[in-house]
Design a protein around this motif. Structure first.
Motif, PDB file in Angstrom:
ATOM      1  N   GLY A 218       1.587  11.925   2.226  1.00 61.85           N
ATOM      2  CA  GLY A 218       0.443  11.152   1.757  1.00 61.85           C
ATOM      3  C   GLY A 218       0.793   9.749   1.285  1.00 61.85           C
ATOM      4  N   THR A 219       1.722   9.084   1.975  1.00 65.80           N
ATOM      5  CA  THR A 219       2.087   7.723   1.563  1.00 65.80           C
ATOM      6  C   THR A 219       1.059   6.698   2.044  1.00 65.80           C
ATOM      7  N   GLY A 220       0.191   7.099   2.966  1.00 61.68           N
ATOM      8  CA  GLY A 220      -0.860   6.201   3.442  1.00 61.68           C
ATOM      9  C   GLY A 220      -0.408   5.248   4.530  1.00 61.68           C
ATOM     10  N   MET A 221       0.766   4.623   4.345  1.00 64.61           N
ATOM     11  CA  MET A 221       1.140   3.521   5.231  1.00 64.61           C
ATOM     12  C   MET A 221       2.513   3.689   5.876  1.00 64.61           C
ATOM     13  N   ALA A 222       3.144   4.849   5.750  1.00 65.36           N
ATOM     14  CA  ALA A 222       4.542   4.974   6.191  1.00 65.36           C
ATOM     15  C   ALA A 222       4.752   4.569   7.645  1.00 65.36           C
ATOM     16  N   THR A 223       3.887   5.042   8.542  1.00 65.68           N
ATOM     17  CA  THR A 223       4.116   4.745   9.965  1.00 65.68           C
ATOM     18  C   THR A 223       3.846   3.276  10.285  1.00 65.68           C
TER      19      THR A 223
END
Lengths: 355, 621
Positions: free
Chosen positions: B589-594
């Motif tokens: 749930g990091t939101g922006m990792a990719t």
């Protein structure tokens, strides 16, 4: 009663003869905790000292009828009593026993001569209503039998600071009923040291061990002169849930040239290096759990990591006492007398507010 | 925070898409599009991209799963079990991606009515869970069998067979069967998804309750510790892998069989080599026995037709078996230590119990724990049966229709059928039936559909290259919907992180990401960013997997990676469960990792605190 007792011979029932600190160290050794070896100079020894040197009557004569609010009189009496104790020549029987205790300790450590910490351990110290904590002396990095003897004498004298005298006089605590013991303990070659609590002192969370540590001896952490590194470890899953590395600008170390403990500057580079390895954090938390379990209550613990010994033998506990803030609170139910369904209903009704 | 312009995401109605996505709207049904007639309501909601169910652009036919869960999930909350202040989850499509929104609580009057129904209906489920689960499984397996048995005409015959005319005409023929078969298939899928949520909403609610109880007793308890207390060891989702382990062990009984299986031949060559000996045949029989249902498992999440399944991608199970045989030969243990996992869980629960100070709290904790443990299996078990087993049957049935459409010159390739949504396919099938009925030399609109399929494939390709923004609209003031919090991990902090990420990623200097500490441990290593599930073969041992969301069907890869980082997913998301099972650190749930991380970046993943740090950027190296 013996003049000296090895820590190994002590437990919590020994408080009257060796004081709270020493008894607690013995208690921990019995529980299998790694405590630096040492011995206690008993209260009997102190009593025999003031008897044998014939200074007893002089001491209590000086203290009789003192007005605790007369600061000058108090200071004068205190320094004269202390001078009596420090300058007295210890009777050979006692002196030889203490010196032999030191030599035995050296042999126990397998060395000809070892540095030791010499600390007072008062018998009334742990009475919550008569707290003398911090009022007695601690001498670090003392080496050689004569030096040890000298510091033991000074510890005895520390029973008679002006503050302690005033406190006892005000509270009608007879001076001749307060006895003192001294601990002589191998010095940990402290790379890092600090304190830890067997609960989170911030929110009382009983599932956490909170460790605070800094470079050098633990004094900087205890006195609050540095912002320590901070670790929060879960007691059950043993995960480190918080790890804060602070800039630790000074460290308390022994200056061998000056032969004294000093606060030295820490290089900028090392200030922000974490003072504990992950495995040391976990090992400390494990010891904290054992200590808490042994005493059956939340504890406040002092620890040190020896920089000259390999993990895991480098972890030492130097002190443990009951945690007083959360430990003394009444045990109250947090959840209330609720069933699983009641709790589920509450959850179902809940809305999470976004401020 | 609703009216503050600095804390809002782009307006869903003023949001511009790349030109290459032009006409994307025609792939999806009208109710799934942001629309002027609903604009006032839509602008006031908070829409976030659902990377769990739709990490990639959604092909039109695969969109049926989304449609189905929007209805099913929502109705259990609003109309069936009636979770009082919660409403459903609405969906919209933007440029091929799925955005969802947890609708604000209803008026107090409705909440009151729902509370009464909730008590009556929900507690019953907990009291009868074992019995209800048995019923559910039987019912679901029957539904899958029914779907598998739907007859799809293999061809449009020149003349209907004699037995359908004499002695008495059957009255309806292949022209009808074709359309009826497809409709039945669609209805089965919608029904399967209704079953999917039968007890899931309650499971999530119970989890949130237990997590809350744990946090009241132990304010600093980590999410991963809560997850560890709740997770089961013997869950259906791990059966496919367990079956592979058994097959590898069986192969070890005969050196010749083992030698074939660890060779580099294709699965087909291995099968033919094995068929030559009695022991080999014996092994193949064991493989076939395990296959249904356990290898009806998607190579990905089960949400996309192109992921493939073990039954039509034998390279995957045979590849795993090869590596297991090799590991067994090296004397390694390949099985997960189920008993140990189970014992460890019991010890953890006991450890926390011992720390509880009053009898009242101990009783409440035990009661709460029993409540979640009663039902939690549902979260772990339904996944295999629905997303994997059932979807695998669906895909193979749909491909039968695809074949027929190719045979009738309506499509170029079988999988082009997935370029049409479930409302459009009856049109294609009707065209085939019509042409067949009209006679011979009848012109058909095949070229029209082929062109459409080609155009849509291009749009989806372009959508893949596009990085959609994590959220649209206005963050809400409160959230009551259990899935939103638990499955997608949407919390106030999460929304704030996203808002920060929106700015930082624009500058390209986001070096630290926060997410859920969903599996403990700290590691450092090179990142492997996977946006497409099919790229999983690129993962090298020792890499840190960075992806929109992971899935238990990737199971065997978890023995190779150092850690997993996902964009989306709470503590009981699929990724979190698997990582804990495999004992590797995970931040979900990091939101922006990719978006923020590139393959080759050196990452520091702290699964204890939920922080991922980019230690070294690959382009700086």
């Amino acid at each position: 009663m013996a003049y000296i007792l090895n820590f190994k011979e002590l437990d919590k029932t020994s408080i009257p003869s060796v004081g709270g600190k020493n008894a607690s160290l013995g208690e921990m050794i019995k529980a299998g905790i790694r405590v630096p070896p040492g011995f206690a100079v008993t209260t009997t020894c102190y009593e025999q000292f003031i008897l044998g040197t014939e200074i007893k009557d002089d001491i209590f004569g000086l203290l009789a009828d003192l007005d605790p609010d007369d600061v000058d009189a108090l200071n004068t009496a205190a320094s004269r009593v202390r001078a009596l104790i420090i300058e007295a020549t210890i009777t050979p029987e006692i002196a030889d026993t203490i010196k032999e205790g030191y030599h035995q300790l050296c042999r126990q450590c397998g060395l000809d001569s070892i540095p030791v910490a010499v600390r007072s351990s008062a018998t009334a110290e742990d009475l919550p209503t008569a707290s003398f904590a911090g009022q007695q002396d601690t001498y670090l990095w003392i080496e050689g039998a004569d030096n040890v003897l000298n510091r033991v004498q000074r510890c005895w004298a520390s029973l008679f600071t002006a503050r302690a005298i005033a406190y006892r006089t005000k509270n009608n605590f007879p001076h001749d009923k307060v006895l003192i013991s001294v601990g002589v303990q191998q010095m940990v070659n402290s790379r890092a040291a600090g304190v830890m609590f067997t609960l989170n002192p911030i929110d009382g969370d009983p599932s956490k061990v909170v460790i605070e540590g800094s470079w050098g001896l633990g004094e900087t952490v205890v006195s609050g002169t540095v912002n320590p590194d901070r670790f929060v470890v879960d007691k059950v899953v043993m995960e480190t849930s918080e790890k804060t590395v602070s800039a630790k600008h000074i460290e308390c170390i022994f200056d061998h040239e000056k032969a004294e403990v000093i606060n030295a500057d820490v290089s900028e580079e090392r200030q922000s290096v974490c003072c504990l390895a992950d495995q040391e954090v976990k090992a400390l938390a494990t010891v904290a759990k054992i200590i808490e379990k042994h005493y059956g209550r939340p504890m406040d613990i002092e620890w040190a990591i020896d920089g000259t010994i390999d993990f895991p033998d480098n972890i030492f506990i130097v002190q443990a006492r009951p945690e007083t803030v959360w430990g003394q609170r009444e045990k109250k139910s947090v959840l209330g007398n609720k069933s699983g369904y009641q709790l589920l209903m509450e959850q179902a009704m809940k809305r999470i507010k976004i401020p | 925070m609703a009216d503050d312009a600095s804390v809002r995401f782009p307006d869903p109605h003023e949001f511009l898409l790349p030109d290459e996505l032009k006409d994307w709207e025609e792939m999806y049904p009208s109710h799934h599009l942001f629309s002027e007639d609903r604009a006032e309501w839509e602008k006031q909601q908070f829409w976030y991209q659902d990377k769990i169910h739709a990490p990639e652009p959604v092909p039109p036919l695969d969109h049926i799963f989304q449609e189905a869960w929007q209805i099913a999930l929502s109705q259990y909350t609003t109309r069936v079990f009636c979770i009082p202040p919660a409403q459903g989850i609405a969906q919209r499509m933007v440029g091929g991606y799925l955005y969802i929104c947890a609708i604000a609580p209803p008026p107090d009057e409705i909440i009151g009515k729902k509370a009464q129904l909730f008590e009556k209906r929900v507690f019953y489920v907990f009291e009868h869970y074992e019995e209800l689960w048995d019923k559910w499984l039987k019912k679901f397996q029957a539904l899958g069998k029914e779907m598998a048995e739907i007859e799809v005409p293999k061809e449009m015959p020149e003349f209907v067979p004699e037995d359908q005319v004499l002695p008495a005409p059957t009255g309806s023929y292949v022209s009808y069967d074709l359309i009826a078969g497809f409709n039945k298939l669609v209805n089965n899928m919608i029904k399967g998804w209704q079953y999917h949520f039968e007890m899931l909403n309650l499971t999530y609610l119970a989890y949130l309750m237990f997590a809350d109880v744990s946090r009241k007793l132990f304010p600093g308890i980590s999410e991963s510790a809560i997850g560890k207390m709740v997770a089961g060891a013997y869950v259906s989702m791990f059966r496919p892998e367990e079956e592979l382990c058994k097959l590898a062990r069986k192969a070890m009984e005969n050196p010749a069989v083992a030698a074939i299986l660890k060779g580099d031949d294709s699965p087909a060559e291995k099968v033919s080599a094995l068929s030559e000996s009695a022991e080999g045949k014996d092994w193949l029989a064991a493989y076939d026995k395990a296959k249904n249902p356990w290898f009806f498992v998607s190579c990905g999440s089960g949400w996309y037709h192109h992921e493939g399944s073990w039954i039509n991608t034998p390279e995957i199970p045979y590849g795993y078996i090869k590596s297991y045989v090799e590991r067994l030969e090296r004397g390694e243990t390949i099985e997960r230590a189920l008993d140990e996992i189970s014992t460890e869980r019991d010890e953890i629960v006991e450890g926390y119990r011992e720390l509880i100070k009053t009898d009242e709290d101990l009783k409440a904790f035990n009661d709460a724990y029993n409540t979640i443990r009663t039902i939690y299996r549902y979260a772990e078990d339904h996944l295999f049966w629905v997303e994997h087993w059932y979807h695998t049957i669906w895909f193979s049935k749909i491909r039968q229709f695809g074949k027929l459409l190719v045979a009738n010159d309506m499509l170029d390739s079988v999988d082009d059928i997935f370029m049409f949504n479930r409302y459009e396919i009856p049109e294609l099938l009707t065209e085939v039936s019509t042409g067949w009925a009209l006679g011979v030399d009848i012109p058909m609109r095949g070229n029209y559909y082929k062109a459409k399929a080609a155009k849509r494939k291009k749009i989806l390709e372009a959508a893949r290259e596009w990085n959609p923004i994590p959220a649209l609209g206005v963050p809400p003031e409160e959230i009551a919907e259990p899935f939103t919090i638990m499955l997608w991990g949407i919390t106030t902090d999460k929304v704030k992180e996203w808002l920060k990420g929106v700015d930082a990623s624009a500058d390209g200097n986001l070096s630290e990401l926060k997410g859920f500490a969903s599996s403990a441990g700290v590691v450092e290593g090179p990142a492997r960013v996977l946006k497409l599930l099919k790229d999983i073969t690129k993962v090298q041992p020792g890499e840190i997997l960075v992806c929109p969301t992971t899935n238990p069907s990737w199971a065997p890869i978890f023995t190779n990676i150092k850690a997993a980082v996902t964009d989306i997913g709470g503590l009981t998301s699929h990724a979190a469960i698997v990582c804990r099972e495999y004992g590797i650190p995970s931040v979900t749930g990091t939101g922006m990792a990719t978006t923020a991380i590139k393959t080759g970046d050196i990452l520091h993943v702290d699964g204890d605190t939920g922080v991922v740090t980019i230690v070294k950027k690959v382009d700086e190296a």
